[in-house]
Scaffold this active site. Sequence first.
Site, PDB file in Angstrom:
ATOM      1  N   CYS A 278       3.691  -3.238 -21.334  1.00 46.90           N
ATOM      2  CA  CYS A 278       2.859  -2.471 -20.222  1.00 46.90           C
ATOM      3  C   CYS A 278       3.255  -2.884 -18.738  1.00 46.90           C
ATOM      4  CB  CYS A 278       1.566  -2.805 -20.478  1.00 46.90           C
ATOM      5  SG  CYS A 278       1.301  -4.588 -20.379  1.00 46.90           S
TER       6      CYS A 278
ATOM      7  N   HIS B  99       0.906  -1.276  -0.007  1.00 51.02           N
ATOM      8  CA  HIS B  99      -0.115  -0.051  -0.054  1.00 51.02           C
ATOM      9  C   HIS B  99       0.876   1.223   0.147  1.00 51.02           C
ATOM     10  CE1 HIS B  99      -3.538  -2.162   1.819  1.00 51.02           C
ATOM     11  NE2 HIS B  99      -3.860  -2.062   0.522  1.00 51.02           N
TER      12      HIS B  99
ATOM     13  N   ASP C 149       5.599  -9.369 -14.621  1.00 50.64           N
ATOM     14  CA  ASP C 149       5.570 -11.090 -14.557  1.00 50.64           C
ATOM     15  C   ASP C 149       6.770 -11.713 -15.455  1.00 50.64           C
ATOM     16  OD1 ASP C 149       3.494 -11.771 -12.804  1.00 50.64           O
ATOM     17  OD2 ASP C 149       2.096 -10.845 -13.924  1.00 50.64           O
TER      18      ASP C 149
HETATM   19  C1  PEP Z   1       2.898  -7.220 -15.828  1.00 42.76           C
HETATM   20  O1  PEP Z   1       3.075  -8.475 -15.447  1.00 42.76           O
HETATM   21  O2  PEP Z   1       3.928  -6.840 -16.494  1.00 42.76           O
HETATM   22  C2  PEP Z   1       1.643  -6.477 -15.957  1.00 42.76           C
HETATM   23  C3  PEP Z   1       1.636  -5.431 -16.508  1.00 42.76           C
HETATM   24  O3  PEP Z   1       0.410  -7.116 -15.316  1.00 42.76           O
HETATM   25  P1  PEP Z   1       0.120  -7.046 -13.749  1.00 42.76           P
HETATM   26  O4  PEP Z   1       1.240  -5.960 -13.352  1.00 42.76           O
HETATM   27  O5  PEP Z   1      -1.050  -6.606 -13.745  1.00 42.76           O
HETATM   28  O6  PEP Z   1       0.500  -8.393 -13.401  1.00 42.76           O
HETATM   29 MG    MG Z   2       1.066  -9.614 -15.144  1.00 44.47          MG
END
Ligand code: PEP
Ligand code: MG
Length: 563
Positions: free
Chosen positions: A497, A186, A450
Amino acid sequence: MITGVPASAGVAVGPLHIHVIGDTLYEERSNLDAAEELRRLDDAVVAVDTRLTELEESTRTRAGDDAAEIFGVHKLFLADPSFSDPIRSLIEQGRTAESAVFEGSEALASEFEDIGDDYFSQRAVDIRDIGGQLIRTLAGVGGSDLGTLSTPVVIAADDLTPSDTATIPDGMVLAFVTAVGSATSHTAILARAMGVPAVVGIGDLGFEEGTTVIVDGAAGSVIPDPNEDQIAEAILRGENAKAIADEALASAAEPAVTLDGHGVEVVANIGTAADARRAVEFGAEGVGLLRTEFLFLDQPALPDELEQMAEYAEIFSHFPNQPVVVRTLDVGGDKHLPSIDLEEELNPFLGKRGIRLTFAEDSLFRDQVRAILRAGAGRAVQIMFPMVGSVDEVRRARARVDELTAELDSEWTPRATDIEIGVMIEVPSAAVMADVLVDHVDFFSIGTNDLTQYTLAVDRTNPAVAHMADALHPAVLRLIRAVVEPAHVAGKWVGVCGELAGDPVAAPILVGLGVDELSMSAPSIPLVKQAIRAISRSAVRDLAMRALDLDGPAEVRELLSTR
Ligand code: PEP
Ligand code: MG
């Protein structure tokens, strides 16, 4: 120098204020009247609930829906009988309201902690936060010590609770330093939303109140008792960073085009309609990742198709002619929703997460896809699946979308007809198989958070190994190349992303690797656009190729800093 986990970029210098959580501000009293103590408790609950509503509203205005949602969750806990019933029964057994709250909330928090899972540990922090607020209210000392700060300080704590953070008067926090926590705690989320530097997970604090410190949120470092030269250098670094950010904001609405005329799309990662509105202000050219699970964080039941459709339509309205990539529900791992009962798993990040969960719960998938298609009537829509690891999963997900479009047509329900289907590349098997997967998709978006965790075998939520989770590792960069090349051969676009996309330092590498679109939290957009405008595509292509051959992330960062 002490190092922790970089949680929010920026440099700050100032005196430390040590914030202690879990006050035991109560005295035992004799000759108690249980009815009177219960009345005092009820009054305190009403006062805290009112205060939480105020915090929710003021935080929504200051930092957006995501940050404000935490207080909604706190209100749910406050009203939950599993929180209040044990406290009431302790009072009926003759305890003061203060000591009953302390003991009741501590017992519930410990139960949550014993589950040994990051999500439930965070809920334990929430419960102690609510207990502490009730005790302070009962003791007549109001909210937290942070609410009365009158000079700007660096706030140090074991961990900071959301309500503590939100009570800090504007301009009174220079930076946050916490003993525990990860980049997804948080404190980190709120610090980023507030634009305040933060270093988390530094271990034992061992500081004294008033010690001067330098906090570098990007480097994840804290320097106690710095000398004058170090202070002067840090102040200069902070001023430079602010001047650069201000300048970048002034041209945020302009496109990001390299010196040699190559355009890169810069778009936003959002979780709510309020985020979408803010993203437009920061110059987003669309949305590269709508994390739909964030829409449902504090809802006891998942919204039905029509409710979801209204949410998506509102988000689309902020980007009428620009892409909005809607990711289907990515629940599991460290992301839980009150509305979905997840079975306990030994390794939830390797378990029933993302597309695996929605395949298992088809009604979730059906409601969501129908809602996206209906909200997108009359415009183009991009639907993206998370946690994809195989060709078979993409085939299956696409086939289900086709069935649902046919279903809508058979009902004569208006729907989007211009539909692009993409997958997140965040599992190494998907990156390695990108040349095969590409025939089944319209685009890829690389989730470096990830992809890094799975490629390097580093749990993204564990502060003990957080320093190893560097997305600039050549192993991750090689996988990015392995995705971009076949996609471009097939005429498809590739975005990034994960958090790496929002780091201006990484922009030359990502553009050099041929990434077409960078998607990031909105406040990062102006600086990343600025970074892109300062590079030449041909030069960074060579740079990226050199990075692929280096030994590790430290060497890549060295290459970037000396170019
Ligand atoms: C990622 O894994 O880079 C991603 C953008 O998804 P999240 O952070 O929501 O797992
Ligand atoms: Mg992810």
